[in-house]
Motif scaffolding. Structure first.
Motif, PDB file in Angstrom:
ATOM      1  N   TRP A  98       0.798  -1.219   0.000  1.00 24.97           N
ATOM      2  CA  TRP A  98       0.000   0.000   0.000  1.00 24.97           C
ATOM      3  C   TRP A  98       0.830   1.268   0.000  1.00 24.97           C
ATOM      4  O   TRP A  98       0.346   2.340  -0.328  1.00 24.97           O
ATOM      5  N   ALA A  99       2.095   1.158   0.395  1.00 22.91           N
ATOM      6  CA  ALA A  99       2.837   2.352   0.795  1.00 22.91           C
ATOM      7  C   ALA A  99       3.076   3.360  -0.307  1.00 22.91           C
ATOM      8  O   ALA A  99       3.266   4.531  -0.039  1.00 22.91           O
ATOM      9  N   GLY A 100       3.123   2.953  -1.558  1.00 21.57           N
ATOM     10  CA  GLY A 100       3.359   3.929  -2.617  1.00 21.57           C
ATOM     11  C   GLY A 100       4.822   4.216  -2.861  1.00 21.57           C
ATOM     12  O   GLY A 100       5.155   4.891  -3.825  1.00 21.57           O
TER      13      GLY A 100
ATOM     14  N   LYS B 132       6.398   2.510  -8.771  1.00 21.17           N
ATOM     15  CA  LYS B 132       5.347   3.510  -8.630  1.00 21.17           C
ATOM     16  C   LYS B 132       4.134   3.103  -9.468  1.00 21.17           C
ATOM     17  O   LYS B 132       4.278   2.631 -10.601  1.00 21.17           O
ATOM     18  N   GLY B 133       2.965   3.262  -8.916  1.00 20.02           N
ATOM     19  CA  GLY B 133       1.757   2.948  -9.659  1.00 20.02           C
ATOM     20  C   GLY B 133       1.360   1.485  -9.602  1.00 20.02           C
ATOM     21  O   GLY B 133       0.348   1.090 -10.163  1.00 20.02           O
TER      22      GLY B 133
ATOM     23  N   ARG C  66      -4.718   0.357  -5.285  1.00 19.03           N
ATOM     24  CA  ARG C  66      -5.466   1.595  -5.540  1.00 19.03           C
ATOM     25  C   ARG C  66      -4.546   2.732  -5.989  1.00 19.03           C
ATOM     26  O   ARG C  66      -4.528   3.813  -5.423  1.00 19.03           O
ATOM     27  N   GLU C  67      -3.738   2.448  -7.010  1.00 16.38           N
ATOM     28  CA  GLU C  67      -2.875   3.489  -7.554  1.00 16.38           C
ATOM     29  C   GLU C  67      -3.048   3.563  -9.057  1.00 16.38           C
ATOM     30  O   GLU C  67      -3.180   2.536  -9.717  1.00 16.38           O
ATOM     31  N   ASP C  68      -3.007   4.788  -9.576  1.00 21.07           N
ATOM     32  CA  ASP C  68      -2.967   4.967 -11.019  1.00 21.07           C
ATOM     33  C   ASP C  68      -1.532   4.868 -11.489  1.00 21.07           C
ATOM     34  O   ASP C  68      -0.602   5.039 -10.716  1.00 21.07           O
TER      35      ASP C  68
ATOM     36  N   PRO D 168       1.903   6.101 -13.056  1.00 21.88           N
ATOM     37  CA  PRO D 168       2.521   7.417 -12.828  1.00 21.88           C
ATOM     38  C   PRO D 168       2.167   8.408 -13.928  1.00 21.88           C
ATOM     39  O   PRO D 168       2.009   8.042 -15.093  1.00 21.88           O
TER      40      PRO D 168
ATOM     41  N   PRO E 100       0.229   9.606  -0.395  1.00 17.91           N
ATOM     42  CA  PRO E 100       0.460   8.165  -0.237  1.00 17.91           C
ATOM     43  C   PRO E 100       0.369   7.745   1.224  1.00 17.91           C
ATOM     44  O   PRO E 100       0.437   8.558   2.133  1.00 17.91           O
ATOM     45  N   HIS E 101       0.254   6.451   1.395  1.00 16.22           N
ATOM     46  CA  HIS E 101       0.098   5.876   2.718  1.00 16.22           C
ATOM     47  C   HIS E 101       1.484   5.442   3.194  1.00 16.22           C
ATOM     48  O   HIS E 101       1.780   4.266   3.295  1.00 16.22           O
ATOM     49  N   ASP E 102       2.390   6.437   3.393  1.00 13.89           N
ATOM     50  CA  ASP E 102       3.762   6.016   3.686  1.00 13.89           C
ATOM     51  C   ASP E 102       4.435   6.778   4.816  1.00 13.89           C
ATOM     52  O   ASP E 102       5.652   6.770   4.918  1.00 13.89           O
TER      53      ASP E 102
ATOM     54  N   ASN F  11      -8.604   5.506  -6.743  1.00 14.30           N
ATOM     55  CA  ASN F  11      -7.187   5.388  -7.042  1.00 14.30           C
ATOM     56  C   ASN F  11      -6.466   6.698  -6.781  1.00 14.30           C
ATOM     57  O   ASN F  11      -7.035   7.774  -6.963  1.00 14.30           O
ATOM     58  N   LYS F  12      -5.166   6.576  -6.417  1.00 13.39           N
ATOM     59  CA  LYS F  12      -4.358   7.768  -6.177  1.00 13.39           C
ATOM     60  C   LYS F  12      -3.496   8.046  -7.394  1.00 13.39           C
ATOM     61  O   LYS F  12      -3.008   7.111  -8.037  1.00 13.39           O
TER      62      LYS F  12
ATOM     63  N   THR G  33      -0.013   8.968  -9.037  1.00 13.45           N
ATOM     64  CA  THR G  33       1.368   8.742  -8.590  1.00 13.45           C
ATOM     65  C   THR G  33       2.335   9.483  -9.503  1.00 13.45           C
ATOM     66  O   THR G  33       1.971   9.889 -10.621  1.00 13.45           O
ATOM     67  N   HIS G  34       3.525   9.661  -9.023  1.00 11.85           N
ATOM     68  CA  HIS G  34       4.577  10.336  -9.773  1.00 11.85           C
ATOM     69  C   HIS G  34       5.847   9.501  -9.711  1.00 11.85           C
ATOM     70  O   HIS G  34       6.114   8.847  -8.702  1.00 11.85           O
TER      71      HIS G  34
ATOM     72  N   ASN H 260       5.240  11.722  -4.796  1.00  5.07           N
ATOM     73  CA  ASN H 260       3.871  11.360  -4.422  1.00  5.07           C
ATOM     74  C   ASN H 260       3.354  12.201  -3.265  1.00  5.07           C
ATOM     75  O   ASN H 260       2.162  12.384  -3.111  1.00  5.07           O
TER      76      ASN H 260
END
Ligand code: SF4
Ligand code: SF4
Ligand code: SF4
Ligand code: SF4
Ligand code: FES
Lengths: 199, 825
Positions: A172-174, A182-183, A187-189, A191, B97-99, B128-129, B131-132, B146
């Motif tokens: 989940w952390a991103g 990344k991405g 639940r992430e799009d 990049p 982000p969840h970090d 959805n989030k 991201t970069h 992010n």
């Protein structure tokens, strides 16, 4: 009258009593006798206590005793050495050093709990954002040698997920780790392409 | 001055104040992300919403964008404003982000604070989030895009405030991206401030990555000792290791920011090679025994050769306590005069600057920003005192023209006029400006000394630059900045005369000197009778001086004539060194005593404007746990003694090893009771008026213009030359490599092209360096950065004149490679 006051009155010194009649002496002897009878009766009853250590009862899963560091469902160390448990601990018995491994994961290079000081309050478990640190029902770890109560990471790390069977922080952390870019987390799009102006 | 009411409290503030600032003055901190005191308002984040109950614009408004009005009534806790702020934070958190657990900002993160205090505890958005991808921004800054909340603080700081262009913003809408065009190290020598200024964890300190949470650090206020400005910093240490240095707000000095040299220059204190134990004749021993050995041997030298045969050398990087102890031990034992400088020129320059700086003229860094015309003489602000360059930029942003008169290829993050003149021409140049800058009549009327000075002023041989003259004519608040590193006493004196003259003309003129070392000013004050090592060397060579005590000084490594100093050191019977660095001198010492750094014992430093700043240590010191534990967990048995904890402050050790009692060790530094704890206090400077307008400065020296001669100057650069920070592994990539800068015309005369090797025969031997040809520097000049690998110690002096035939093109052969010599003995 508030309860405190009542309590206070009860504690006031009581004037010394004297036996005034024969009947009072009889009452006292009677009470004494009844007490002995009760005790005597129990000698012939089946005991209701459980014999420890001969009999070991299974404790509820959430009982708070010896602490472990668990692993995520993929078998990786859960602890990210975020220092939240050590900050929450009221007796400051947790210490660690965080570091980054080759996969880009933050982890504890060393992690130490001084069980000689731990009060098994469970605040560390409550603070932990990754379900890594967990208290177990295993309360039998009293040692004669005080230094052997200081547990290092290798003593704490277990190979299961403990009470939380599913959570995996790095899913989940991103942040980018060896297994997820990344991405690619939950639940992430994908990049953002910063070189494009298309909406 | 409008009066307004905020949360039922009235306050009067100056016209033009924003509501957010007025509230802050009342102690009400309205949430903010994009607003920053140094950067001003842009209204990008919308988190500072308040309700204007009464005023021209009623309703929910952005407090950072709204000027105060007379009679305005503001409520910060109106339900509407509170709801607005809560929603804004929720929006900002949508893609966050969840970090936090793995984010280094966690624990001192403005976004965390605002999220919690704004009452947004549970995520409602489950989509959805966005991201970069992140960029590699060099060895010092970690990028994690992010986490961005689009407050624009970073680019506003980077591009507007500090004037560098390689970080910017791209993209639209939800996809705004803050980064570089391409991956690569940030070019800005002030880039570290991004870490402090970004309210989230997008930019974090890479060397301190994952070291620990701020709440676990032993933090304490300190000053930066990597240059003479003495910026305020906060030190964070843990497990006996200094982990981070951050900017600390100091109103009069550095404001909110520091340079990268100050931020990442600290690894010298953690180095594994740092000498922690005392040594006698190369054998490790206890500090007590080494002190006794030093005392006995010093006594022996004094008995056999007389007390005058012992000398004691301090340096400009040591704190005032240490310098005073050096002066005290010399006085108490009847030793030779204390030495604080290696070179005579440095001693004379700083002494001249200190004596000429008066309360009437002295400027703080903050006041320099307010100048409306700045003249820089013989200084490279970015190289010698980086934050001064940032101050000049602020002056320039407010319209002040900046003129730099310096032989070096000076670069500054602002548009300025560079007049590359030979350093010998500098006094003449200042003289010409003095003559032309203002109206002589007023000056003449002012004061007889001023009058005779201007009357005697020789007719300048070079006309002053017309733009500078024009700018000076209209300037109300001119500032004169003067270096003391490459200049001479004449230029330093003329700079003061110039500023004083403009003051006499009724302007608010100011004077700002740059000095060598963090405590050059202190060294000049500590001993007025103090000589320099250069002046003492003949007595060492003649066998008169038989013992030297070097205190936080490295004569072997830093004296500009390596051969000569080595021979001189060999003649000594006894070399005692007190230091916290493993210098060449420490390696050669007969008795070595470990000392402590500013992070451990603190001390008093006086910056170049005479500001006394007292700091305490942030931690106790000792060998870092990461080193004693070999990276693993700390030892399981504990001893009372801290590993490597024997070191003591040099001043204390000196009093301990002194044969005679040094009195009043603790009473040396006394501050006036009204000392400003935040910015220190300015020393009360003696009245310098008697020294100003000295008639000998009116005459021409006429040394310049000699075509047969070249001037060589060894100079300071932002990275790689300052003694302490040049040990930092994180700054080494930005160092100016060993090189010699030349003007194309001079290179053409040899002839040389860019990258060729140049051999220079100088006073102290010969050295070979690759040539870098640059247009924007003076002719007849060779500029050599004092890089540790440049062998500049063979020049014989840090500024010297050589014959043209002393330089020639060299062939690239192995043995001529520019390498440092190994220490003797
Ligand atoms: S159970 Fe309580 S005392 Fe024990 S380690 Fe956790 S927080 Fe500390
Ligand atoms: S709170 Fe959890 S993840 Fe954080 S350091 Fe403690 S055990 Fe590790
Ligand atoms: S990177 Fe940081 S400073 Fe820059 S806009 Fe994003 S949150 Fe603001
Ligand atoms: S300008 Fe000088 S004092 Fe300030 S942070 Fe940089 S090196 Fe330190
Ligand atoms: S602080 Fe006012 S809009 Fe950001």
């Amino acid at each position: 009258m508030n309860p405190d006051e009542r309590h206070y009155r009860k504690l006031k010194p009581v004037p010394p009593q004297r036996f005034r009649t024969i009947s009072e002496i009889g009452e006292a002897l009677n009470a004494l006798g009844q007490g002995f009878v009760t005790t005597f009766r129990h000698l012939f009853r089946k005991p209701i206590t459980e014999e420890y250590p001969e009999y070991k009862r299974t404790l509820p899963e959430r009982s708070r005793a010896r602490i472990v560091l668990t692993r995520d469902p993929d078998g990786n160390e859960r602890c990210v050495a975020c220092y939240l448990c050590s900050a929450a601990c009221p007796v400051s018995c947790i210490s660690m050093q965080s570091a980054e491994d080759d996969n880009g994961r933050r982890y504890a290079r060393w992690f130490r709990i001084n069980f000689g000081r731990c009060i098994y309050c469970g605040l560390c478990e409550e603070a932990c954002p990754t379900s890594a640190i967990q208290l177990t029902p295993q309360f039998e770890h009293v040692k004669r040698e005080i230094l052997s109560m200081v547990y290092e990471k290798e003593d704490l790390l277990v190979d299961h997920s403990g009470k939380d069977k599913t959570y995996n922080f790095y899913r989940w952390a991103g942040i980018r780790t060896g297994d997820r870019d990344k991405g690619e987390h939950e639940r992430e799009d994908k990049p953002v392409n910063v070189r494009s102006n298309m909406p | 001055m409008p009066t307004l009411t905020i949360d039922n409290r009235r306050i009067e503030v100056p016209e033009g104040t924003k509501v957010i600032e007025a509230a802050e003055a009342l102690g009400i901190m309205i949430p903010r992300f994009c607003y920053h005191r140094a950067l001003g308002s842009v209204g990008a984040c919308r988190v500072c919403a308040v309700k204007i109950v009464d005023g021209t614009r009623k309703g929910v408004q952005m407090s950072c964008m709204l000027d105060v009005e007379e009679g305005m009534v503001v409520s910060t806790d109106d339900p509407e404003a509170v709801a607005m702020r809560r929603h804004v934070i929720e929006w900002l958190m949508l893609h966050h982000p969840h970090d936090c657990p793995v984010c280094d900002e966690g624990g001192h993160c403005l976004l965390q604070d605002m999220t919690v205090s704004g009452g947004h505890g549970l995520r409602r958005y489950l989509g959805n989030k966005r991201t970069h991808l992140d960029q590699y921004l060099g060895p010092r800054i970690q990028h994690e895009m992010n986490r961005c909340i689009q407050c624009y603080r970073c680019v506003r700081y980077y591009r507007e405030f500090s004037g560098y262009r390689d970080l910017g913003v791209t993209g639209i809408g939800n996809r705004v991206y803050f980064g570089r065009e391409r991956e690569g190290t940030l070019e800005n020598p002030f880039s570290g401030n991004l870490i402090d200024i970004c309210p989230t964890g997008v930019f974090t300190d890479k060397p301190a990555r994952y070291f620990g949470r701020r709440w676990d650090l032993q933090r304490g206020p300190s000053v930066c000792i990597h240059c003479s400005l003495g910026c305020s910093v906060t030190v964070g240490a843990r497990y006996r290791e200094v982990a981070r240095v951050e900017a600390r707000y100091a109103k009069a000095v550095n404001g909110h920011f520091i340079c990268d040299r100050g931020r990442w220059g600290f690894p010298y204190t953690n180095e594994a090679s740092r000498p922690r134990a005392a040594r006698v004749d190369g054998e490790a021993t206890t500090v007590g025994e080494a002190c006794a050995a030093a005392r006995n041997r010093l006594l022996h030298v004094a008995e056999t050769a007389g007390s005058e045969a012992v000398a004691c050398l301090g340096s400009e990087r040591a704190g005032l306590e240490t310098l005073k102890a050096v002066a005290g031990i010399c006085r108490a034992n009847g030793w030779a005069d204390p030495l604080f400088w290696l070179e005579r020129r440095a001693r004379e320059n700083v002494a001249a600057a200190v004596s000429l700086l008066g309360d009437d003229l002295v400027l703080s860094l903050r006041e320099l920003e307010a100048a409306d015309c700045v003249l820089v003489f013989g200084a490279d602000p970015l190289g010698e005192a980086p934050m001064a360059a940032l101050a000049l930029r602020q002056a320039r942003r407010q319209g002040a023209p900046v003129f730099v008169f310096d032989p070096r290829p000076v670069e500054l993050p602002l548009d300025f006029h560079h007049v590359p003149l030979a350093i010998e021409d500098l006094p003449e140049c200042i003289r010409s400006l003095v003559g032309a800058a203002g109206d002589r009549e007023t000056a003449r009327g002012a004061d007889p000394t001023v009058r005779s000075f201007t009357d005697q002023l020789a007719e300048p041989s070079v006309p002053p630059p017309p733009e500078a003259v024009a700018a000076l004519r209209t300037s109300r608040r001119p500032a004169v900045v003067c270096g003391t590193d490459v200049t001479d006493a004449a230029a330093i004196g003329l700079a003061a005369d110039f500023a004083a003259l403009m003051k006499a003309q009724g302007r608010r003129a100011g004077l700002f000197y740059l000095m060598p070392g963090a405590n050059g000013f202190g060294a000049a004050l500590a001993g007025t009778e103090a000589a320099s090592l250069e002046e003492l060397l003949p007595r060492i060579e003649g066998g008169e001086i038989r013992a030297l005590v070097a205190v936080e000084a490295d004569p072997l490594g830093l004296y500009p004539d390596r051969g000569r100093i080595e021979a001189a050191m060999r003649k000594l019977d006894l070399l005692v060194v007190l230091d916290y660095l493993d210098t060449d001198s420490a390696a050669a010492a007969d008795v070595f005593l470990p000392s402590t750094t500013v992070f451990e014992t603190g001390g008093t430093w006086i910056n170049q404007e005479g500001r006394i700043q007292i700091v305490r240590g942030a931690h106790r010191g000792g060998i870092p746990v990461s080193q004693t534990g070999g990276g693993g967990h700390p030892p399981r048995v504990f001893m009372e003694e801290v590993p490597g904890g024997q070191a003591a402050a040099s001043g204390q050790t000196l009093t301990r090893l002194s044969p005679a009692e040094v009195k009043g060790a603790s009473e040396w530094v006394r501050l006036p009771p009204d000392t400003d704890k935040q910015s220190g206090t300015r020393a009360v400077l003696p009245d310098p008026s008697a020294l100003r307008f000295a008639p000998e400065r009116t005459a021409l020296s006429g040394a310049a213009g000699d075509e047969a001669m070249l001037t060589v100057i060894a100079v300071d650069r932002t990275f790689g030359t300052e003694v302490l920070s040049s040990r930092s592994p994180w700054l080494s990539a930005e160092e100016t490599a060993p090189t010699v800068w030349m003007h194309p015309e001079e290179a053409g005369r040899v002839p040389l092209s860019d990258g060729d090797l140049l051999e220079i025969d100088a006073g102290g031997g010969s050295l070979v360096l690759p040539v870098k040809i640059v247009e924007n520097m003076a002719r007849r000049t060779l500029v050599i950065p004092r890089h540790r690998d440049a062998a500049w110690q063979r020049l014989g002096a840090t500024r010297l004149r050589i014959e043209r035939d002393c330089i020639r093109k060299a062939q690239p052969v192995g043995e001529n490679a520019p390498v440092k010599e190994s220490p003797p003995r």
